[in-house]
Design a protein around this motif. Structure first.
Motif, mmCIF file in Angstrom:
data_model
loop_
_atom_site.group_PDB
_atom_site.id
_atom_site.type_symbol
_atom_site.label_atom_id
_atom_site.label_comp_id
_atom_site.label_asym_id
_atom_site.label_seq_id
_atom_site.Cartn_x
_atom_site.Cartn_y
_atom_site.Cartn_z
ATOM 1 N N ALA A 128 0.975 -1.333 0.259
ATOM 2 C CA ALA A 128 0.093 0.026 -0.206
ATOM 3 C C ALA A 128 1.091 0.861 0.197
ATOM 4 C CB ALA A 128 -0.792 -0.115 0.698
ATOM 5 N N GLY A 129 0.837 1.938 1.382
ATOM 6 C CA GLY A 129 2.242 2.438 1.280
ATOM 7 C C GLY A 129 3.487 2.923 0.902
ATOM 8 N N ALA A 130 3.830 1.705 1.177
ATOM 9 C CA ALA A 130 5.642 0.709 0.571
ATOM 10 C C ALA A 130 6.505 1.543 1.203
ATOM 11 C CB ALA A 130 5.286 0.374 -0.699
ATOM 12 N N SER A 131 6.418 2.010 2.118
ATOM 13 C CA SER A 131 7.694 3.032 2.812
ATOM 14 C C SER A 131 8.537 1.965 3.662
ATOM 15 C CB SER A 131 7.115 3.876 3.952
ATOM 16 O OG SER A 131 5.588 3.703 5.060
ATOM 17 N N ALA A 132 8.096 1.292 4.314
ATOM 18 C CA ALA A 132 8.882 0.098 5.168
ATOM 19 C C ALA A 132 9.739 -1.031 4.493
ATOM 20 C CB ALA A 132 8.362 -0.723 5.817
ATOM 21 N N SER B 239 -6.167 3.263 6.625
ATOM 22 C CA SER B 239 -6.020 4.252 6.754
ATOM 23 C C SER B 239 -3.860 4.762 6.844
ATOM 24 C CB SER B 239 -6.643 4.917 8.003
ATOM 25 O OG SER B 239 -7.918 4.214 7.942
ATOM 26 N N ARG B 240 -3.965 6.113 5.990
ATOM 27 C CA ARG B 240 -2.630 6.472 6.522
ATOM 28 C C ARG B 240 -2.470 7.402 7.262
ATOM 29 N NH1 ARG B 240 -0.334 4.687 1.369
ATOM 30 N NH2 ARG B 240 -1.976 4.880 0.275
ATOM 31 N N LEU B 241 -1.362 7.108 8.168
ATOM 32 C CA LEU B 241 -1.101 7.777 9.492
ATOM 33 C C LEU B 241 -1.810 8.765 10.269
ATOM 34 C CD1 LEU B 241 2.040 5.536 10.927
ATOM 35 C CD2 LEU B 241 -0.320 4.941 10.780
ATOM 36 N N SER B 242 -1.177 9.722 8.928
ATOM 37 C CA SER B 242 -1.194 11.320 9.161
ATOM 38 C C SER B 242 -2.993 11.622 8.520
ATOM 39 C CB SER B 242 -1.053 12.512 7.527
ATOM 40 O OG SER B 242 -1.619 11.559 6.460
ATOM 41 N N GLU B 243 -3.820 10.303 8.482
ATOM 42 C CA GLU B 243 -5.444 10.664 8.161
ATOM 43 C C GLU B 243 -6.140 10.409 9.706
ATOM 44 O OE1 GLU B 243 -9.070 7.897 6.373
ATOM 45 O OE2 GLU B 243 -6.520 7.310 5.709
ATOM 46 N N LEU B 244 -5.542 9.223 10.377
ATOM 47 C CA LEU B 244 -5.992 9.465 11.726
ATOM 48 C C LEU B 244 -5.570 10.560 12.688
ATOM 49 C CD1 LEU B 244 -5.083 5.381 11.606
ATOM 50 C CD2 LEU B 244 -6.950 6.645 10.958
ATOM 51 N N PRO C 88 6.331 13.815 9.220
ATOM 52 C CA PRO C 88 4.933 14.327 8.114
ATOM 53 C C PRO C 88 4.876 13.351 7.469
ATOM 54 C CG PRO C 88 5.757 16.096 9.287
ATOM 55 C CD PRO C 88 7.264 15.306 9.627
ATOM 56 N N GLY C 89 6.065 13.776 6.206
ATOM 57 C CA GLY C 89 6.126 12.525 4.410
ATOM 58 C C GLY C 89 6.242 11.186 4.624
ATOM 59 N N ILE C 90 6.868 10.649 6.385
ATOM 60 C CA ILE C 90 6.517 9.191 6.379
ATOM 61 C C ILE C 90 4.780 9.128 6.608
ATOM 62 C CG2 ILE C 90 7.303 7.036 7.541
ATOM 63 C CD1 ILE C 90 9.452 7.764 5.213
ATOM 64 N N ARG C 91 4.617 9.609 7.311
ATOM 65 C CA ARG C 91 2.909 9.643 8.341
ATOM 66 C C ARG C 91 2.030 9.748 6.911
ATOM 67 N NH1 ARG C 91 5.224 12.514 12.002
ATOM 68 N NH2 ARG C 91 3.928 14.615 11.867
ATOM 69 N N HIS C 92 2.850 10.508 6.224
ATOM 70 C CA HIS C 92 1.124 11.161 4.489
ATOM 71 C C HIS C 92 1.585 9.617 4.038
ATOM 72 C CE1 HIS C 92 -1.198 12.796 2.287
ATOM 73 N NE2 HIS C 92 -0.542 12.774 1.340
ATOM 74 N N ILE C 93 2.891 9.027 4.422
ATOM 75 C CA ILE C 93 2.835 7.726 3.040
ATOM 76 C C ILE C 93 2.226 6.298 3.870
ATOM 77 C CG2 ILE C 93 4.418 6.115 1.623
ATOM 78 C CD1 ILE C 93 5.745 8.646 1.558
ATOM 79 N N ALA C 94 2.903 6.458 5.144
ATOM 80 C CA ALA C 94 2.513 4.809 5.486
ATOM 81 C C ALA C 94 1.417 4.349 6.289
ATOM 82 C CB ALA C 94 3.344 4.588 6.742
#
Length: 275
Positions: A36-40, A80-85, A108-114
């Motif tokens: 999904a976000g694929a950050s990790a 749900s994106r972490l920033s959305e929560l 913030p950029g990571i929370r917007h993706i993860a």
């Protein structure tokens, strides 16, 4: 069918299922990871220089998005994106400890993706807080059948090709005190050295939950501490009392200075529950 790896990310084939059941079928058939976000995921692939031949993208599956408050719990979509929560004022007002945990993850950029499920799948910083909130997972097994499991049980043996659909968080009780502390060299970057979360409720009877995680720790409930503290709820708590209990729950830290820090954090949270 077993999916292999390839040395060039441009060779990875992205599969786009329209439903959660189709995603499970594709993941099982190709032995492919969900994305999904694929950050990790991307960090891991970049580190090894190997990319999967197939990945199953979940972004088009509407049922995995969105969050809402039910009569007795919050239902959070796995994607749900972490920033959305953190932008949900009702959720943050009712569960401020979750907001604190969310804001401590990355930049913030990571929370917007993860995503929420990604943080769970990669043993992320949210897990201690979710554990003391007694989170429950709605998920699909590799055959697409609906299942429900406590997060604490899920973490003992995550099923292969299982797809997390939603995370359910019970509403906090009026007498419940929730705390979390994250020890890190820099607050905006992961992983933390130590992450301690707790839930304390003394009336009508003791109901205590403690959990820990960190860079060298598999996230887990602190069962020895919980049982001992519940049995001695009317006695003062000292770090001397806590140290052997934490050594039983966190044997990896038994000979490390972090064990004393963990004891100090738990004691501070215990005092906070009596304030």
């Amino acid at each position: 069918m077993t999916s292999g790896t390839c040395p060039d990310r441009r060779q990875t084939r992205i599969l786009m299922p329209a439903s959660a059941k189709e995603a499970c079928a594709l993941a099982r058939y190709h032995s492919a990871p969900y994305m999904a976000g694929a950050s990790a995921l991307q960090l891991g692939w970049n580190k090894t220089g190997r990319w999967p031949e197939h990945v199953v993208s979940l972004n088009a599956i509407n049922t995995l998005h969105g969050c809402h408050r039910a009569a007795d719990h919050w239902s959070l979509g796995a994607l749900s994106r972490l920033s959305e929560l953190t932008r949900n004022p009702d959720l943050c007002a009712e569960l401020p400890v979750l907001e604190t945990a969310l804001l401590g993850i990355g930049a913030p950029g990571i929370r917007h993706i993860a995503t929420l499920a990604g943080n769970i799948g990669f043993a992320g910083d949210l897990l201690p807080t979710l554990l003391v909130l007694d989170a429950r997972l709605d998920w699909l097994d590799e055959n697409g059948a609906d299942q429900q499991t406590l997060l604490a049980d899920w973490l003992t043996a995550p099923p292969a090709h299982a797809l997390i659909a939603r995370v359910r968080l019970p509403l906090p009780q009026p007498q419940q005190h929730l705390h979390m502390e994250k020890l890190a060299s820099r607050s905006a970057f992961n992983p933390p050295l130590l992450n301690i979360a707790s839930s304390w409720q003394w009336q009508p009877q003791p109901d205590l939950r403690l959990a820990a995680g960190g860079a060298s720790l598999r996230p887990r409930r602190l069962r020895a501490c919980e049982q001992a503290l519940a049995a001695t709820a009317d006695q003062p708590l000292t770090t001397r009392t806590l140290l052997p209990l934490l050594a039983a729950d966190l044997p990896e830290l038994a000979e490390q200075p972090l064990l004393q820090i963990a004891a100090n954090l738990v004691q501070a949270q215990w005092h906070g529950s009596h304030a």
